[in-house]
Design a protein around this motif. Structure first.
Motif, PDB file in Angstrom:
ATOM      1  N   ALA A 118      12.073   8.845  32.638  1.00 30.56           N
ATOM      2  CA  ALA A 118      11.104   8.938  33.732  1.00 30.56           C
ATOM      3  C   ALA A 118       9.736   8.459  33.279  1.00 30.56           C
ATOM      4  O   ALA A 118       9.016   7.778  34.022  1.00 30.56           O
ATOM      5  CB  ALA A 118      11.030  10.373  34.243  1.00 30.56           C
ATOM      6  N   HIS A 119       9.361   8.786  32.033  1.00 29.36           N
ATOM      7  CA  HIS A 119       8.077   8.337  31.503  1.00 29.36           C
ATOM      8  C   HIS A 119       8.041   6.813  31.391  1.00 29.36           C
ATOM      9  O   HIS A 119       7.043   6.175  31.740  1.00 29.36           O
ATOM     10  CB  HIS A 119       7.830   8.984  30.137  1.00 29.36           C
ATOM     11  N   THR A 173      12.493  12.700  40.850  1.00 23.01           N
ATOM     12  CA  THR A 173      12.991  11.513  41.569  1.00 23.01           C
ATOM     13  C   THR A 173      14.135  10.872  40.812  1.00 23.01           C
ATOM     14  O   THR A 173      15.164  10.492  41.388  1.00 23.01           O
ATOM     15  CB  THR A 173      11.854  10.486  41.757  1.00 23.01           C
ATOM     16  N   LEU A 174      13.958  10.740  39.500  1.00 17.55           N
ATOM     17  CA  LEU A 174      14.993  10.129  38.678  1.00 17.55           C
ATOM     18  C   LEU A 174      16.261  10.970  38.671  1.00 17.55           C
ATOM     19  O   LEU A 174      17.382  10.444  38.788  1.00 17.55           O
ATOM     20  CB  LEU A 174      14.456   9.942  37.259  1.00 17.55           C
ATOM     21  N   SER A 175      16.116  12.284  38.551  1.00 21.27           N
ATOM     22  CA  SER A 175      17.295  13.160  38.549  1.00 21.27           C
ATOM     23  C   SER A 175      18.066  13.053  39.847  1.00 21.27           C
ATOM     24  O   SER A 175      19.302  12.948  39.860  1.00 21.27           O
ATOM     25  CB  SER A 175      16.854  14.614  38.327  1.00 21.27           C
ATOM     26  N   TYR A 178      17.187   2.523  37.077  1.00 20.24           N
ATOM     27  CA  TYR A 178      17.058   3.941  36.727  1.00 20.24           C
ATOM     28  C   TYR A 178      18.222   4.370  35.833  1.00 20.24           C
ATOM     29  O   TYR A 178      18.036   5.024  34.800  1.00 20.24           O
ATOM     30  CB  TYR A 178      17.062   4.803  37.994  1.00 20.24           C
ATOM     31  N   THR A 181      13.622  12.986  30.868  1.00 16.98           N
ATOM     32  CA  THR A 181      12.158  12.999  30.807  1.00 16.98           C
ATOM     33  C   THR A 181      11.629  11.707  30.198  1.00 16.98           C
ATOM     34  O   THR A 181      10.680  11.104  30.715  1.00 16.98           O
ATOM     35  CB  THR A 181      11.665  14.210  29.993  1.00 16.98           C
ATOM     36  N   VAL A 212       8.045   7.156  36.957  1.00 13.23           N
ATOM     37  CA  VAL A 212       8.463   7.826  38.188  1.00 13.23           C
ATOM     38  C   VAL A 212       8.586   9.319  37.879  1.00 13.23           C
ATOM     39  O   VAL A 212       8.809   9.714  36.722  1.00 13.23           O
ATOM     40  CB  VAL A 212       9.811   7.289  38.729  1.00 13.23           C
ATOM     41  N   GLN A 270      10.115  12.876  37.238  1.00 16.82           N
ATOM     42  CA  GLN A 270      11.413  13.260  36.693  1.00 16.82           C
ATOM     43  C   GLN A 270      12.371  13.711  37.786  1.00 16.82           C
ATOM     44  O   GLN A 270      13.563  13.401  37.759  1.00 16.82           O
ATOM     45  CB  GLN A 270      11.207  14.383  35.673  1.00 16.82           C
TER      46      GLN A 270
END
Length: 317
Positions: A44-45, A53-55, A30, A41, A49, A51
């Motif tokens: 995440a694309h 969750t990634l943040s 990640y 964004t 997953v 966005q």
């Protein structure tokens, strides 16, 4: 991506390695994606997953490390100096993981995979080359990692995961192993060509009770068989020399330094006579062993089936 303070404990230098791995490892890919895109964004694309969750993963990573990895402006981010340092190592680690994955996939490939195969030194000149040649007639691209050693050492390497299969004698009997008898090999009493028994074709082992023996070292399967056969014949062998390889022992016999119980040679050696032992029955069993419950890759499974199909016909005529 909002970076809030948190009371969650940070990783310390004294954290256990497994704790560090559990916390950091799932987030490294990640982190690398966000660093590469400099945009949450788009990362995440790419990762498929959410966005959010990634943040959250990036915030928790920074909290666990106790270091700011990103400077933020909306959904656009840039690496801090600490982030750039961390990224260099993360990319190297992820590359190593990818190489490791490629390697294990290649080893498990049915057509081109690898078999780690151990066998006795005495099987190396004829038996194993013949087996591999026959197997590769139907599996021409399967690769072999070949290990020659004595029986107990091969069993240790089998248990350590260094070997998939081993061809050994005596056939092991242990609860963590599966072993199958494949063949038996007659042992001969090898004497110098000027020895008192050299004109004989057959001999009882008891007739060599007063001779000096040259044998393999303790721990070798053939040494154990020699000691057991001599005990069955009513005597304990008087060992003059111990070695690690059967053909070396033949050389010592040819030099007149003793007699030996040995399997037949691949090529007849001058200076010795090889006598059939009529009593006790002098044979050694040859078998294949593997770890019980250990899953086989397709190439290992194929070679195992091949070896089992050679039961009774393993050794060259």
């Amino acid at each position: 991506m909002v970076h809030n303070s948190s009371s969650r404990p940070r990783l310390s230098p004294s954290s256990y390695e497994e704790d560090i791995q559990q916390v950091l490892a799932p987030r490294l890919a990640y982190f690398a994606a966000v660093a590469r895109h400099e945009h949450v964004t788009r990362a995440a694309h790419e990762l498929a997953v959410p966005q959010s969750t990634l943040s959250r993963a990036m915030v928790r990573l920074e909290e666990d490390l106790g270091v700011a990895l990103f400077a933020r402006k909306g959904r656009t981010v840039s690496l801090t100096p600490a982030g750039r340092t961390f990224l260099t190592t993360v990319e190297r680690a992820l590359s190593e993981v990818e190489r490791a994955a490629d390697s294990v996939r290649a080893d498990a490939d049915p057509a081109t995979g690898k078999v780690a195969f151990g066998f006795l030194h005495t099987m190396g000149s004829e038996t194993v080359p013949g087996l591999i040649r026959a197997f590769r007639a139907d599996h021409p691209r399967v690769r072999f990692q070949l290990v020659q050693n004595y029986g107990e050492a091969m069993i240790e390497r089998l248990r350590a995961g260094d070997l998939d299969l081993c061809l050994t004698s005596p056939v092991p009997d242990a609860p963590d192993l599966v072993a199958r008898r494949l063949d038996e090999q007659r042992l001969r009493l090898v004497v110098p060509d000027d020895h008192r028994l050299a004109t004989r074709k057959r001999v009882r082992l008891a007739e060599a009770a007063d001779e000096a023996f040259v044998t393999l070292e303790p721990g070798y399967g053939l040494r154990r068989i020699t000691d057991d056969l001599c005990a069955e014949a009513g005597f304990k062998p008087r060992v003059a020399f111990e070695g690690e390889e059967a053909e070396t022992l033949r050389g010592l016999v040819a030099a007149g330094l003793g007699v030996a119980l040995l399997p037949p040679p691949a090529v007849a050696r001058p200076g010795v006579r090889e006598l059939t032992v009529t009593a006790p029955r002098a044979v050694r069993e040859i078998g294949v062993a593997w770890l019980d419950g250990h899953p086989d890759t397709p190439p290992v499974a194929a070679f195992k089936r091949f070896l089992l199909s050679r039961r009774g016909h393993l050794l060259p005529e």
